[in-house]
Design a protein around this motif. Structure first.
Motif, mmCIF file in Angstrom:
data_model
loop_
_atom_site.group_PDB
_atom_site.id
_atom_site.type_symbol
_atom_site.label_atom_id
_atom_site.label_comp_id
_atom_site.label_asym_id
_atom_site.label_seq_id
_atom_site.Cartn_x
_atom_site.Cartn_y
_atom_site.Cartn_z
ATOM 1 N N VAL A 11 0.833 -1.203 0.000
ATOM 2 C CA VAL A 11 0.000 0.000 0.000
ATOM 3 C C VAL A 11 0.874 1.263 0.000
ATOM 4 C CG1 VAL A 11 -1.685 1.317 1.321
ATOM 5 C CG2 VAL A 11 -1.951 -1.159 1.086
ATOM 6 N N ALA A 12 1.932 1.268 0.828
ATOM 7 C CA ALA A 12 2.826 2.425 0.882
ATOM 8 C C ALA A 12 3.515 2.661 -0.456
ATOM 9 C CB ALA A 12 3.856 2.234 1.992
ATOM 10 N N ALA A 13 3.971 1.550 -1.066
ATOM 11 C CA ALA A 13 4.612 1.679 -2.372
ATOM 12 C C ALA A 13 3.640 2.217 -3.415
ATOM 13 C CB ALA A 13 5.170 0.328 -2.810
ATOM 14 N N LEU A 14 2.390 1.767 -3.320
ATOM 15 C CA LEU A 14 1.383 2.250 -4.269
ATOM 16 C C LEU A 14 1.148 3.756 -4.089
ATOM 17 C CD1 LEU A 14 -0.706 1.587 -6.441
ATOM 18 C CD2 LEU A 14 -2.346 1.062 -4.631
ATOM 19 N N VAL A 15 1.082 4.220 -2.843
ATOM 20 C CA VAL A 15 0.873 5.645 -2.584
ATOM 21 C C VAL A 15 2.051 6.472 -3.102
ATOM 22 C CG1 VAL A 15 0.649 7.378 -0.753
ATOM 23 C CG2 VAL A 15 -0.641 5.239 -0.613
ATOM 24 N N VAL A 16 3.272 6.010 -2.822
ATOM 25 C CA VAL A 16 4.458 6.740 -3.289
ATOM 26 C C VAL A 16 4.516 6.773 -4.808
ATOM 27 C CG1 VAL A 16 6.979 6.711 -3.317
ATOM 28 C CG2 VAL A 16 5.755 6.253 -1.192
ATOM 29 N N THR A 17 4.169 5.651 -5.425
ATOM 30 C CA THR A 17 4.188 5.596 -6.889
ATOM 31 C C THR A 17 3.177 6.553 -7.500
ATOM 32 O OG1 THR A 17 4.878 3.279 -6.788
ATOM 33 C CG2 THR A 17 3.984 4.070 -8.880
ATOM 34 N N LEU A 18 1.978 6.576 -6.927
ATOM 35 C CA LEU A 18 0.959 7.498 -7.436
ATOM 36 C C LEU A 18 1.386 8.958 -7.250
ATOM 37 C CD1 LEU A 18 -2.321 5.736 -6.227
ATOM 38 C CD2 LEU A 18 -1.385 5.820 -8.536
ATOM 39 N N GLY A 19 1.994 9.280 -6.082
ATOM 40 C CA GLY A 19 2.458 10.650 -5.851
ATOM 41 C C GLY A 19 3.545 11.056 -6.828
ATOM 42 N N ALA A 20 4.494 10.133 -7.069
ATOM 43 C CA ALA A 20 5.563 10.443 -8.014
ATOM 44 C C ALA A 20 5.018 10.633 -9.422
ATOM 45 C CB ALA A 20 6.603 9.323 -7.993
ATOM 46 N N ALA A 21 4.055 9.793 -9.803
ATOM 47 C CA ALA A 21 3.463 9.928 -11.130
ATOM 48 C C ALA A 21 2.722 11.248 -11.274
ATOM 49 C CB ALA A 21 2.519 8.749 -11.394
ATOM 50 N N GLU A 22 1.985 11.644 -10.221
ATOM 51 C CA GLU A 22 1.270 12.912 -10.283
ATOM 52 C C GLU A 22 2.233 14.087 -10.344
ATOM 53 O OE1 GLU A 22 -2.130 15.367 -7.717
ATOM 54 O OE2 GLU A 22 -1.404 13.385 -7.062
ATOM 55 N N ALA A 23 3.337 14.005 -9.554
ATOM 56 C CA ALA A 23 4.329 15.088 -9.591
ATOM 57 C C ALA A 23 4.983 15.174 -10.956
ATOM 58 C CB ALA A 23 5.381 14.857 -8.501
ATOM 59 N N ARG A 24 5.243 14.016 -11.546
ATOM 60 C CA ARG A 24 5.860 14.019 -12.880
ATOM 61 C C ARG A 24 4.919 14.616 -13.915
ATOM 62 N NH1 ARG A 24 8.475 8.486 -14.726
ATOM 63 N NH2 ARG A 24 9.727 9.068 -12.892
#
Length: 304
Positions: free
Chosen positions: A67-80
């Motif tokens: 779940v944590a990895a999924l949240v970080v991945t989504l945040g990085a994708a949104e920032a990108r």
């Protein structure tokens, strides 16, 4: 008489040292209650004992990490995704700032050009309409640069003076500070005029009959232009006589009292040649003769 052999019958075993702690031994030997033991046995017999506790903990930890990895991945994708938009907005803002700065610089250059043109026209008007005294009028109004013998007067704050003092002097008496005030410079200039100065400048700022010396906070303003100490006053006139005459005036004695009482630093010397620039801006006023029978209230009016 024969002795009978000792009785070798087996005696009772000695008491255990922990015999008095039977309750504690029972708790240690049977740590699990019988009811819980029976229930565990039944679950094992039915095959419903479930996963070991360590395995369940590992599964929960793995799920949390996912779940944590999924949240970080989504945040990085949104920032990108939003990064190019932010960068574009920043570039647009920088371009707008640069454009407005260039426009302000252009307007300031135009204002300086117009001010210079107006000054030249005013100087020519003074020379043209001054008649035989055109040069004298231009000199007294500060319309033209001037050079000749004169004096150099330097006025500076006392050493180790706190630069964060209060406002200007509020009375004719001295303040308990070693800072030079606007009133001091006013008296210095008036004293030089009284001593016979033909033209005066402070820190390169030419003074005219309409110049104002004021204070804004701790700064001294000459025609709304701030000056910083030391204040160098140049005056055109008869050098040695001008210096001596200034010392004899009330304002010259005032300056000497400032030096003695508050350690304000001053130096006065005659100069073989001093050069004063023209005033940066001029105000040309012409007087009109009073008409016969006109109201006295209108006699002071003029055109500018």
């Amino acid at each position: 008489m024969s002795q009978q052999p000792p009785d070798r019958s087996t005696s009772s075993p000695p008491a255990r040292p922990d015999a008095s702690m039977s309750l504690l031994n029972n708790v240690m030997d049977h740590s699990l209650d019988e009811g819980y033991a029976e229930a565990s046995a039944r679950r094992k017999a039915d095959g419903s004992a479930g996963l070991p506790r360590t395995l369940r903990s590992k599964l929960w930890l793995a799920a949390g990490l996912v779940v944590a990895a999924l949240v970080v991945t989504l945040g990085a994708a949104e920032a990108r995704v939003s990064a190019p938009v932010v960068a574009k907005e920043r570039e647009e803002l920088i371009d707008r700032i640069n454009a407005e700065t260039r426009a302000a610089d252009t307007l300031e250059s135009e204002v300086d050009g117009l001010r210079h043109d107006v000054g030249e026209r005013q100087r020519k008007a003074l020379e043209r309409h001054g008649g035989d005294q055109g040069e004298l009028v231009a000199l007294l109004s500060g319309a033209t640069p001037v050079e000749g013998p004169g004096v150099k007067l330097v006025v500076d704050d006392a050493k180790n003076t706190d630069q964060g003092g209060g406002g200007p002097r509020e009375s004719s008496s001295f303040a308990d500070t070693g800072r030079v005030r606007d009133r001091d410079m006013q008296r210095v200039v008036n004293g030089l005029w009284e001593a016979g100065a033909e033209a005066i400048a402070i820190n390169g700022q030419r003074l005219t009959a309409l110049s104002a010396i004021r204070a804004a906070g701790d700064a001294i303003l000459v025609d709304n232009r701030p000056l910083v100490p030391p204040y160098t006053v140049l005056a055109v006139g008869d050098g040695k006589n001008l210096a001596a005459a200034f010392r004899e005036t009330a304002d010259g004695q005032y300056l000497n009292a400032l030096k003695e009482s508050f350690d304000i630093r001053t130096s006065l010397s005659d100069q073989a040649k001093v050069r004063l620039p023209a005033a940066p801006s001029l105000i040309v006023r012409t007087a009109e003769p009073k008409a016969a029978g006109s109201d006295a209230a209108e006699s002071g009016k003029g055109t500018s």
